[in-house]
Structures are given as structure tokens and as C-alpha cells.
Design a protein around this motif. Structure first.
Motif, PDB file in Angstrom:
ATOM      1  N   ALA A   1      17.542  11.238   3.797  1.00  0.00           N
ATOM      2  CA  ALA A   1      16.773  11.911   2.748  1.00  0.00           C
ATOM      3  C   ALA A   1      15.889  12.979   3.389  1.00  0.00           C
ATOM      4  O   ALA A   1      15.382  12.812   4.500  1.00  0.00           O
ATOM      5  CB  ALA A   1      15.917  10.908   1.995  1.00  0.00           C
ATOM      6  N   LYS A   2      15.714  14.083   2.705  1.00  0.00           N
ATOM      7  CA  LYS A   2      14.823  15.130   3.174  1.00  0.00           C
ATOM      8  C   LYS A   2      13.395  14.783   2.768  1.00  0.00           C
ATOM      9  O   LYS A   2      13.154  14.365   1.617  1.00  0.00           O
ATOM     10  CB  LYS A   2      15.226  16.475   2.584  1.00  0.00           C
ATOM     11  N   VAL A   3      12.456  14.906   3.690  1.00  0.00           N
ATOM     12  CA  VAL A   3      11.059  14.566   3.423  1.00  0.00           C
ATOM     13  C   VAL A   3      10.283  15.858   3.166  1.00  0.00           C
ATOM     14  O   VAL A   3      10.149  16.706   4.066  1.00  0.00           O
ATOM     15  CB  VAL A   3      10.426  13.798   4.602  1.00  0.00           C
ATOM     16  N   ASN A   4       9.786  16.028   1.965  1.00  0.00           N
ATOM     17  CA  ASN A   4       9.011  17.214   1.592  1.00  0.00           C
ATOM     18  C   ASN A   4       7.579  16.833   1.264  1.00  0.00           C
ATOM     19  O   ASN A   4       7.304  15.724   0.780  1.00  0.00           O
ATOM     20  CB  ASN A   4       9.621  17.899   0.372  1.00  0.00           C
ATOM     21  N   MET A   5       6.680  17.767   1.513  1.00  0.00           N
ATOM     22  CA  MET A   5       5.287  17.583   1.101  1.00  0.00           C
ATOM     23  C   MET A   5       5.208  17.710  -0.422  1.00  0.00           C
ATOM     24  O   MET A   5       5.825  18.587  -1.024  1.00  0.00           O
ATOM     25  CB  MET A   5       4.396  18.636   1.756  1.00  0.00           C
ATOM     26  N   ARG A   6       4.469  16.823  -1.066  1.00  0.00           N
ATOM     27  CA  ARG A   6       4.266  16.922  -2.508  1.00  0.00           C
ATOM     28  C   ARG A   6       3.433  18.146  -2.838  1.00  0.00           C
ATOM     29  O   ARG A   6       2.507  18.492  -2.110  1.00  0.00           O
ATOM     30  CB  ARG A   6       3.556  15.675  -3.042  1.00  0.00           C
ATOM     31  N   GLN A   7       3.764  18.797  -3.943  1.00  0.00           N
ATOM     32  CA  GLN A   7       3.018  19.964  -4.400  1.00  0.00           C
ATOM     33  C   GLN A   7       2.062  19.533  -5.503  1.00  0.00           C
ATOM     34  O   GLN A   7       2.490  19.216  -6.614  1.00  0.00           O
ATOM     35  CB  GLN A   7       3.976  21.050  -4.908  1.00  0.00           C
ATOM     36  N   GLY A   8       0.780  19.505  -5.171  1.00  0.00           N
ATOM     37  CA  GLY A   8      -0.203  18.999  -6.126  1.00  0.00           C
ATOM     38  C   GLY A   8      -0.230  19.744  -7.441  1.00  0.00           C
ATOM     39  O   GLY A   8      -0.468  19.169  -8.498  1.00  0.00           O
ATOM     40  N   GLY A   9       0.034  21.059  -7.403  1.00  0.00           N
ATOM     41  CA  GLY A   9      -0.012  21.854  -8.633  1.00  0.00           C
ATOM     42  C   GLY A   9       1.309  21.933  -9.350  1.00  0.00           C
ATOM     43  O   GLY A   9       1.417  22.590 -10.397  1.00  0.00           O
ATOM     44  N   ASP A  10       2.328  21.284  -8.832  1.00  0.00           N
ATOM     45  CA  ASP A  10       3.658  21.315  -9.435  1.00  0.00           C
ATOM     46  C   ASP A  10       3.639  20.597 -10.783  1.00  0.00           C
ATOM     47  O   ASP A  10       3.127  19.480 -10.898  1.00  0.00           O
ATOM     48  CB  ASP A  10       4.655  20.648  -8.496  1.00  0.00           C
ATOM     49  N   SER A  11       4.202  21.240 -11.796  1.00  0.00           N
ATOM     50  CA  SER A  11       4.223  20.624 -13.121  1.00  0.00           C
ATOM     51  C   SER A  11       5.018  19.330 -13.131  1.00  0.00           C
ATOM     52  O   SER A  11       4.777  18.439 -13.949  1.00  0.00           O
ATOM     53  CB  SER A  11       4.809  21.605 -14.148  1.00  0.00           C
TER      54      SER A  11
ATOM     55  N   TYR B   1       0.800  -1.223   0.000  1.00  0.00           N
ATOM     56  CA  TYR B   1       0.000   0.000   0.000  1.00  0.00           C
ATOM     57  C   TYR B   1       0.837   1.280   0.000  1.00  0.00           C
ATOM     58  O   TYR B   1       0.290   2.369  -0.191  1.00  0.00           O
ATOM     59  CB  TYR B   1      -0.909   0.026   1.235  1.00  0.00           C
ATOM     60  N   ASP B   2       2.143   1.190   0.240  1.00  0.00           N
ATOM     61  CA  ASP B   2       2.953   2.385   0.442  1.00  0.00           C
ATOM     62  C   ASP B   2       4.081   2.491  -0.580  1.00  0.00           C
ATOM     63  O   ASP B   2       4.972   1.637  -0.634  1.00  0.00           O
ATOM     64  CB  ASP B   2       3.552   2.378   1.862  1.00  0.00           C
ATOM     65  N   PHE B   3       4.043   3.547  -1.395  1.00  0.00           N
ATOM     66  CA  PHE B   3       5.126   3.827  -2.325  1.00  0.00           C
ATOM     67  C   PHE B   3       5.266   5.330  -2.468  1.00  0.00           C
ATOM     68  O   PHE B   3       4.316   6.094  -2.325  1.00  0.00           O
ATOM     69  CB  PHE B   3       4.938   3.144  -3.688  1.00  0.00           C
ATOM     70  N   ILE B   4       6.494   5.765  -2.746  1.00  0.00           N
ATOM     71  CA  ILE B   4       6.843   7.179  -2.704  1.00  0.00           C
ATOM     72  C   ILE B   4       7.847   7.488  -3.808  1.00  0.00           C
ATOM     73  O   ILE B   4       8.663   6.641  -4.178  1.00  0.00           O
ATOM     74  CB  ILE B   4       7.429   7.534  -1.310  1.00  0.00           C
ATOM     75  N   ASN B   5       7.780   8.703  -4.340  1.00  0.00           N
ATOM     76  CA  ASN B   5       8.749   9.145  -5.336  1.00  0.00           C
ATOM     77  C   ASN B   5       9.951   9.785  -4.645  1.00  0.00           C
ATOM     78  O   ASN B   5       9.821  10.407  -3.583  1.00  0.00           O
ATOM     79  CB  ASN B   5       8.115  10.162  -6.289  1.00  0.00           C
ATOM     80  N   ALA B   6      11.121   9.635  -5.258  1.00  0.00           N
ATOM     81  CA  ALA B   6      12.349  10.189  -4.703  1.00  0.00           C
ATOM     82  C   ALA B   6      13.189  10.775  -5.825  1.00  0.00           C
ATOM     83  O   ALA B   6      13.104  10.355  -6.986  1.00  0.00           O
ATOM     84  CB  ALA B   6      13.136   9.102  -3.962  1.00  0.00           C
ATOM     85  N   SER B   7      14.010  11.768  -5.470  1.00  0.00           N
ATOM     86  CA  SER B   7      14.915  12.399  -6.432  1.00  0.00           C
ATOM     87  C   SER B   7      16.294  12.509  -5.814  1.00  0.00           C
ATOM     88  O   SER B   7      16.429  12.911  -4.649  1.00  0.00           O
ATOM     89  CB  SER B   7      14.410  13.788  -6.831  1.00  0.00           C
ATOM     90  N   TYR B   8      17.305  12.159  -6.584  1.00  0.00           N
ATOM     91  CA  TYR B   8      18.699  12.245  -6.131  1.00  0.00           C
ATOM     92  C   TYR B   8      19.399  13.325  -6.938  1.00  0.00           C
ATOM     93  O   TYR B   8      19.457  13.263  -8.168  1.00  0.00           O
ATOM     94  CB  TYR B   8      19.390  10.896  -6.310  1.00  0.00           C
ATOM     95  N   TRP B   9      19.950  14.361  -6.234  1.00  0.00           N
ATOM     96  CA  TRP B   9      20.596  15.498  -6.869  1.00  0.00           C
ATOM     97  C   TRP B   9      22.102  15.447  -6.631  1.00  0.00           C
ATOM     98  O   TRP B   9      22.559  15.034  -5.574  1.00  0.00           O
ATOM     99  CB  TRP B   9      20.055  16.810  -6.313  1.00  0.00           C
TER     100      TRP B   9
ATOM    101  N   GLN C   1       7.475  13.361  -0.626  1.00  0.00           N
ATOM    102  CA  GLN C   1       8.496  12.948  -1.569  1.00  0.00           C
ATOM    103  C   GLN C   1       9.850  13.024  -0.882  1.00  0.00           C
ATOM    104  O   GLN C   1      10.039  13.797   0.060  1.00  0.00           O
ATOM    105  CB  GLN C   1       8.482  13.821  -2.817  1.00  0.00           C
ATOM    106  N   LEU C   2      10.784  12.209  -1.361  1.00  0.00           N
ATOM    107  CA  LEU C   2      12.117  12.175  -0.783  1.00  0.00           C
ATOM    108  C   LEU C   2      13.093  12.941  -1.670  1.00  0.00           C
ATOM    109  O   LEU C   2      13.100  12.751  -2.900  1.00  0.00           O
ATOM    110  CB  LEU C   2      12.605  10.728  -0.638  1.00  0.00           C
ATOM    111  N   ILE C   3      13.902  13.793  -1.041  1.00  0.00           N
ATOM    112  CA  ILE C   3      14.928  14.540  -1.756  1.00  0.00           C
ATOM    113  C   ILE C   3      16.284  14.106  -1.211  1.00  0.00           C
ATOM    114  O   ILE C   3      16.572  14.272  -0.021  1.00  0.00           O
ATOM    115  CB  ILE C   3      14.760  16.062  -1.589  1.00  0.00           C
TER     116      ILE C   3
END
Length: 483
Positions: free
Chosen positions: A88-98, A56-64, A111-113
Motif C-alpha cells: 500500500a502507498k502511504v500518504n500524508m492526510r490532507q487536513g483541508g481535504d473535503s 491506540y492506532d487506526f488508519i483509513n485506507a482506500s482501494y482503487w 492514509q493507505l492507498i
């Protein structure tokens, strides 16, 4: 590391520091280069991927990080790898983000940064401090769809609705029919990229083209087995395929591919795919065998009209989705009043064949096994089924406008037309076979046919003769078209 604690995806939230996340990668994208805001004139890179640790649990992550570092990390990790993510930094997802539009649909609101200097991501293996059972449970998540396993469209839905479907992204459950070779394509901006086409099927249609652009998925597709591999595709993009002249789909950054999903629907499709007709001739034969009452076909056409309709829109030139949204179905049936000008029952032409009763593969003369097709359950030894012997006759139908050579008269339809079974025919004398032939040859007949129209990939239409009998002269005079 002091203060580090394991945190499941379901318990993540802003402000959680020193978290260790152990999960399996279920999707990954190709790293992207981005102009650095801190150091104008330089570039950074970002790699996006998706993690899962429960059904039931999955999340998007980005590595910079730097281009070299990000490429190294991304090239070393793949879908199906179990990884340990630290700091990893935990940020709230932005629903309106392109950016959200190009990322997989996930259940976590966060989301994970990750960054090169502060975070780590490394491959995990089941060793002493990492429970092997936990590892295996994570691997099993690769076979659970990320969306409701019963909520998907069929290929027929896609082909019928086309661009009028009203949505850009859809979910599909399909079986692999064919995996194409890797192709090198030059983009408009001069870049060389790779692409691969995969043909898939379901119970409603035997051919939908899927285009793969992600390098990892292109490699992964090389291991997909026709008739065996089933795919649940979450959020594939609808796309008009100008070459194939019909709707197709494209897997891109938002898509999650679940290989061989463990669902009831997938198991049913896998069973169907074992013996589903894939080759155009097999598709035609399958459709023809499902028509129980050929006498219901009442639309009259001349041979010239049949040819014109069968070849219509077979060219890919100038195609666009708007031009062909209402393109006719790929097959049609009709009644033609014609002469049977070729019917070789007593000569050298083959009129009977042996084929596998499971996959319908033709058995060549002298073949000693049950089936030469290794993808067939009989050919692979998983099942046992004796070959079947059927009629396989080629007929030419002609009228005042032209001829239709190579019409297929097969199996039960041939038995109805000839009035005898394969077994009976095999025991006929040459004289009796000649007599049987002349019941129809050069006679004016009412022939009901099924036509599989030509396409850009197959320029010759395929025709199956469903039923043929001598025609009533009065009926011919009243209904036969002049051209």
C-alpha cells in the motif's frame, strides 16, 4: 516475498515500501464509482475502510480499481475481518481535504492507498505462520471504542438541544431497544436503496431512532439483540426525523460502530437495559412510580385542556426542525377537579395482575413460568425473581368539558388512592369491594394525573392517575376552570 516486512500502523510513514500490515477492519463504506481522469468516458471505483492493530492506532485506507474488482474485494471483506495488506502507498492526510469530512476520525496522520495492479488485501486466519494469540488480540479491538469511552452525549441531550447543539457529529453510548425491518427506498434520482431503523435507549430516554444506510451494517444489525446489545457510536450525524417529529441520528461513512464495548459505562448501561421500560405504557408507569409527592402538582386544567395539550403536535405533516426546536416535553402533569365516572372494583373488569419483577412483562392467566420474555434475565434463566402482584385499574375521569377514559391507576399509587394493599384487597368480600368503590365513584374529586402525550406513531395519549381524593367544594369553586 523478498524484502517484505511487517510494519505496525504506528510506524508507517511516507517512503516505506513493501510493507505488510496485519490489522482488523473496524469500519467499511459502500464502494463508489468515479469518472476516470486517465480514460475519459469510463469509470473506476474506490472502496474505503478503516484498519486497527492496537487500541491506540487506526488508519483509513482506500482501494482503487475497476468496478468489478473493487466490488469483488469489498463484498468479500467485512467489519471484524483480520486482513493482510501488501504494497500500500502511504500518504500524508490532507487536513483541508473535503474527503476527510466523510471519513472516520483516526489516530494516524497517514492514509493507505491501494490499487488493483500493485497492492493486495486478503483475509487472514490463525495458521502456523500467523500467531493465534495475535489474531485474538486483533479481534478484541472490536470492543474498544475509538474515542474516549466516557465522552459521549445522552439521548436526552440530543432530544433537548436538537438543531441548536452547534455540531453535526456526536458520539453516543446506547443500548438496542428494537431492530426494525429492512425497507426498500427509491431515491430522488431513481435508485433503489435499502434502509433500516433501529430504536435505541439509555438511562435518560427510551427511544431514539437511528437510520442505517450501509449495506453491511444493515445486515449486521439483524444480529443485534434488544436489551442485550450495547453500541458506542463515534461520529453519528444529527438529523431531523420528519416522520417521528424529533431529532434522530444517522450512521454514515464517517461513523465507527463499536459493538458491545468493553467499558464500565457500557456494562452499567447493559445492566440497566435488561429491565428498562420500553413500551409507552411501561415508560408511563415508570415515570409515575418516581413521583414521590403528587401533592406538589398544582397546575389546574380542565379535561378539555388536557386533551388539547395531549394531542398537540401529534401530526407529522409540515414538520421541520426549525418549527419544533422548542417543542414541549413528551409528558406533563396537572390537577383536575372532576367526577370519577367509572371505577369497577367489584365487577368483571380485571383490577389485579401478575408481572415479572425484572422486566414488568405481564404474566397471562395460567402461565406457569417466571417470565415469558426471552430477552429478560429471568425469562432467559440468567436470574431468578418471583413475579409480583399489583393493582392495574382503569378509571374514567369526567368534568363539564369532557371525559378521560382508561386512566391507569396502578401499583403503589392505587394502594394510596384505595387505602389498602393488594393482599388486603384480595381478601375483601364483594360487599366490602363495593363499599370501597363508592368512596370515590361519582364523587367530585381532586385528581392529579401524569400524561404521556400522543405522537405521530401513537395517536392516543396515555394517562396515569397519580392520586385522587374527594375535593373541598370551596377549593373547586375557586380554582376549577370554566372551560
Amino acid at each position: 516475498m523478498a524484502g517484505v516486512r511487517k510494519v505496525p500502523i504506528s510506524e508507517l510513514g511516507p517512503g516505506i515500501n513493501n510493507a505488510m500490515i496485519i490489522a482488523v477492519i473496524i469500519a467499511k463504506q459502500t464502494p463508489r464509482k468515479i469518472a476516470s481522469k486517465r480514460n475519459p468516458g469510463t469509470e473506476r471505483a474506490v472502496w474505503s475502510f478503516t484498519l486497527r492493530d492496537t487500541p491506540y492506532d487506526f488508519i483509513n485506507a482506500s482501494y482503487w480499481g475497476s468496478i468489478e474488482n473493487v466490488n469483488s474485494i469489498a463484498n468479500g471483506l467485512h467489519v471484524g475481518d483480520v486482513v493482510e495488506v501488501m504494497n500500500a502507498k502511504v500518504n500524508m492526510r490532507q487536513g483541508g481535504d473535503s474527503e476527510e469530512r466523510f471519513q472516520p476520525s483516526v489516530t494516524s496522520p497517514f492514509q493507505l492507498i491501494l490499487s488493483e495492479n500493485q497492492s493486495t488485501i486478503q483475509l487472514q486466519r490463525p495458521v502456523d505462520e500467523f500467531d493465534a494469540e495475535t489474531y485474538n488480540n486483533l479481534i478484541q479491538l472490536l470492543h474498544i471504542p475509538t474515542k474516549a469511552p466516557s465522552c459521549f452525549l445522552t439521548i436526552a441531550d440530543v432530544l433537548a438541544s436538537g438543531t441548536s447543539m452547534g455540531t453535526e457529529f456526536i458520539d453516543l453510548l446506547v443500548a438496542v431497544a428494537r431492530v426494525g425491518p429492512v425497507k426498500n427506498i427509491k431515491t430522488k434520482d431513481g435508485r433503489d436503496i435499502e434502509c433500516r431503523e433501529v430504536i435505541v435507549l439509555d438511562q435518560t430516554n427510551s427511544s431514539l431512532t437511528i437510520q442505517l444506510w450501509e449495506s453491511d451494517l444493515i445486515i449486521q444489525a439483524g444480529n443485534w439483540r434488544p436489551r442485550h446489545t450495547v453500541l458506542f457510536l463515534a461520529d453519528v450525524r444529527l438529523a431531523w426525523n420528519a416522520f417521528h417529529r424529533k431529532m434522530g441520528v444517522s450512521i454514515f461513512s464517517r461513523t465507527i460502530v463499536t459493538e458491545n464495548p468493553d467499558t464500565t459505562e457500557a456494562n452499567i448501561l447493559r445492566e440497566y437495559a435488561f429491565s428498562a421500560p420500553i413500551a409507552p405504557s411501561a415508560v408511563l408507569d415508570h415515570i409515575a412510580s418516581t413521583i414521590s409527592d403528587a401533592s406538589s402538582i398544582r397546575v389546574v386544567m380542565s379535561v378539555q385542556q388536557v386533551i388539547k395539550k395531549a394531542l398537540k403536535n401529534s401530526s407529522a405533516e409540515g414538520d421541520s426542525p426549525m418549527q419544533h426546536e422548542n417543542t414541549e416535553d413528551s409528558q406533563f402533569s396537572c390537577l383536575i377537579y372532576c367526577f370519577v365516572t367509572e371505577l369497577d372494583l367489584d365487577g368483571v373488569t380485571r383490577v389485579i395482575l401478575n408481572r415479572c419483577s425484572k422486566c414488568q412483562t405481564t404474566l397471562t392467566e395460567g402461565f406457569q413460568g417466571l417470565c415469558p420474555n426471552a430477552d429478560c434475565p429471568v425469562g432467559s434463566g440468567l436470574d431468578f425473581s418471583k413475579p409480583e402482584t399489583i393493582f392495574d385499574i382503569r378509571v374514567t375521569l369526567s368534568d363539564h368539558t369532557g371525559s378521560l377514559p382508561g386512566c391507569r391507576l396502578i401499583d403503589k399509587n392505587a394502594e394510596k388512592v384505595l387505602g389498602c394493599s393488594v393482599t388486603t384487597f384480595q381478601h375483601l368480600t364483594p360487599t366490602e369491594k363495593t363499599s370501597l368503590k363508592w368512596r370515590l365513584l361519582l364523587e367530585r374529586c381532586a385528581a392529579r394525573i401524569l400524561v404521556l402525550k400522543a405522537s405521530p406513531q401513537r395517536r392516543t395519549p396515555l394517562i396515569s392517575l397519580l392520586f385522587c381524593e374527594p375535593a373541598d367544594p370551596a377549593e373547586v369553586a375557586a380554582r376549577c376552570p370554566r372551560c
